[in-house]
Scaffold this motif. Structure first.
Motif, PDB file in Angstrom:
ATOM      1  N   PHE A  78      39.204  53.719  39.969  1.00 58.36           N
ATOM      2  CA  PHE A  78      39.878  52.296  39.760  1.00 58.36           C
ATOM      3  C   PHE A  78      38.869  50.776  39.508  1.00 58.36           C
ATOM      4  O   PHE A  78      38.406  50.717  39.591  1.00 58.36           O
ATOM      5  CB  PHE A  78      41.235  51.738  40.793  1.00 58.36           C
ATOM      6  N   ARG A  79      39.757  50.431  37.541  1.00 58.38           N
ATOM      7  CA  ARG A  79      38.619  48.653  37.661  1.00 58.38           C
ATOM      8  C   ARG A  79      40.070  47.452  37.472  1.00 58.38           C
ATOM      9  O   ARG A  79      40.618  48.377  37.187  1.00 58.38           O
ATOM     10  CB  ARG A  79      37.865  48.970  37.261  1.00 58.38           C
ATOM     11  N   ARG A  80      39.336  46.436  37.633  1.00 54.37           N
ATOM     12  CA  ARG A  80      40.487  45.371  37.348  1.00 54.37           C
ATOM     13  C   ARG A  80      39.887  44.923  35.985  1.00 54.37           C
ATOM     14  O   ARG A  80      39.045  44.310  36.137  1.00 54.37           O
ATOM     15  CB  ARG A  80      40.007  44.130  38.315  1.00 54.37           C
ATOM     16  N   VAL A  88      49.391  43.654  36.535  1.00 51.92           N
ATOM     17  CA  VAL A  88      50.253  43.568  37.710  1.00 51.92           C
ATOM     18  C   VAL A  88      50.831  42.954  37.927  1.00 51.92           C
ATOM     19  O   VAL A  88      51.913  43.227  39.251  1.00 51.92           O
ATOM     20  CB  VAL A  88      48.923  44.084  38.783  1.00 51.92           C
ATOM     21  N   SER A  89      50.896  41.546  37.565  1.00 52.75           N
ATOM     22  CA  SER A  89      52.111  41.170  37.947  1.00 52.75           C
ATOM     23  C   SER A  89      53.438  41.329  38.082  1.00 52.75           C
ATOM     24  O   SER A  89      54.707  40.894  38.442  1.00 52.75           O
ATOM     25  CB  SER A  89      52.100  39.741  37.237  1.00 52.75           C
ATOM     26  N   CYS A 133      51.517  45.847  46.514  1.00 52.97           N
ATOM     27  CA  CYS A 133      50.838  44.819  45.182  1.00 52.97           C
ATOM     28  C   CYS A 133      52.010  46.013  44.679  1.00 52.97           C
ATOM     29  O   CYS A 133      52.569  44.460  43.910  1.00 52.97           O
ATOM     30  CB  CYS A 133      49.459  45.200  44.685  1.00 52.97           C
ATOM     31  N   LEU A 134      52.322  46.977  43.818  1.00 55.34           N
ATOM     32  CA  LEU A 134      53.409  47.135  42.614  1.00 55.34           C
ATOM     33  C   LEU A 134      54.825  47.007  43.355  1.00 55.34           C
ATOM     34  O   LEU A 134      56.104  47.326  42.414  1.00 55.34           O
ATOM     35  CB  LEU A 134      53.138  49.063  42.168  1.00 55.34           C
ATOM     36  N   VAL A 228      45.338  37.278  42.562  1.00 53.91           N
ATOM     37  CA  VAL A 228      46.380  38.208  40.786  1.00 53.91           C
ATOM     38  C   VAL A 228      47.116  39.468  42.234  1.00 53.91           C
ATOM     39  O   VAL A 228      48.589  40.049  42.569  1.00 53.91           O
ATOM     40  CB  VAL A 228      46.396  38.371  40.667  1.00 53.91           C
ATOM     41  N   MET A 229      46.204  40.063  42.687  1.00 55.89           N
ATOM     42  CA  MET A 229      46.535  41.508  43.353  1.00 55.89           C
ATOM     43  C   MET A 229      47.008  41.540  44.273  1.00 55.89           C
ATOM     44  O   MET A 229      47.688  42.456  44.590  1.00 55.89           O
ATOM     45  CB  MET A 229      44.975  42.482  43.327  1.00 55.89           C
TER      46      MET A 229
END
Length: 271
Positions: A78-80, A88-89, A133-134, A228-229
């Motif tokens: 996984f990469r941001r 993700v928001s 987060c989700l 944000v994450m």
């Protein structure tokens, strides 16, 4: 855990009827999924998309309903990416590639829960939990105006259009120009190299964040992505965004970053 190809093959051996029955019971609530791919290449993508009833490839982050962002089987971490930091928001499911493969095999979009990306190394590195987060709908930049300064070419940062999308998705207002007066709802994204190279910029930024809460706040791109994450912004009394201590504090523009108990302020909201 996402099913392996060996398990899918075993299901196939059980007969088409059994596979179809399982797929119907596991069908996603999203009838016409629009799938976005981030940081991952998928073989025969068009053919597999066509095999999933009602599915199509998302044209942008704005219309995506699902994001494929890692592969346990292929060991793609996984990469941001800017796409991830935008979606993700909105709490859009961020999934392992096996969801896409299994959905294509089943001929319909499957339920997402067991396919949520689980990358323990990434979660430890960035200080977040994907499932938390989700499930957290917090817009971490709500009520804030965000300005991103110019960055030296030596510093990697997403293009302006991507940064704007990330900020707006997180509830922030994009400030194209650096404000001339301090404001409590201002967040400046910059880096130490930028303010040291441009003395005029450094002076303006220091004045804008003077007084912390009574002025504005400043963060590096890394700190912004962390917030944000995590769906949380924390500030110290000097107007800096405080990163998770376990991650190590990146150099703050115009000064050191340190968490302080006095004058600290959290913008963590309810789920």
């Amino acid at each position: 855990e996402p099913r392996s190809r060996a398990k899918r093959a075993k299901a196939d051996d059980a007969g088409v009827g059994a596979v179809e029955a399982e797929a119907v019971s596991n069908r996603s609530e999203v009838g016409r999924p629009k799938i976005l791919f981030s940081g991952i290449e998928v073989s025969q993508k068009a053919k597999k998309l066509a095999a999933i009833d009602g599915a199509s490839e998302a044209k942008s982050t704005a219309d995506a309903t699902h994001v494929i962002a890692a592969s346990t089987e292929r060991k793609v971490a996984f990469r941001r990416t800017p796409k991830i930091m935008t979606v993700v928001s909105s709490c859009i499911p961020i999934l392992d590639q096996s969801w896409f493969e299994d959905s294509a095999d089943a001929g319909m979009p499957l339920k997402e829960e067991s396919y949520i990306v689980q990358d323990k190394e990434a979660e430890k590195k960035y200080g977040f939990k994907m499932r938390e987060c989700l499930s957290n709908s917090t817009k971490v930049l709500e009520d804030m105006a965000v300005h991103v300064t110019k960055f030296p070419e030596s510093v990697k940062v997403p293009p302006t259009a991507d940064m704007k999308a990330i900020v707006q998705a997180a509830g922030g207002t994009w400030a194209a120009k650096l404000p001339s007066k301090p404001a409590a709802d201002l967040l400046v994204i910059s880096c130490k190299e930028a303010v040291e190279k441009d003395k005029g910029l450094g002076t303006k930024v220091r004045k804008l964040i003077a007084g912390g809460v009574s002025g504005g706040f400043i963060a590096t791109t890394t700190c912004l992505f962390d917030a944000v994450m995590r769906k949380e912004l924390r500030f110290d009394g000097e107007g800096h965004v405080v990163p998770d201590a376990s991650l190590g504090a990146p150099p703050a523009p115009g000064g050191s970053t340190s968490a302080t108990s006095s004058g600290s302020r959290s913008r963590k909201r309810g789920r």
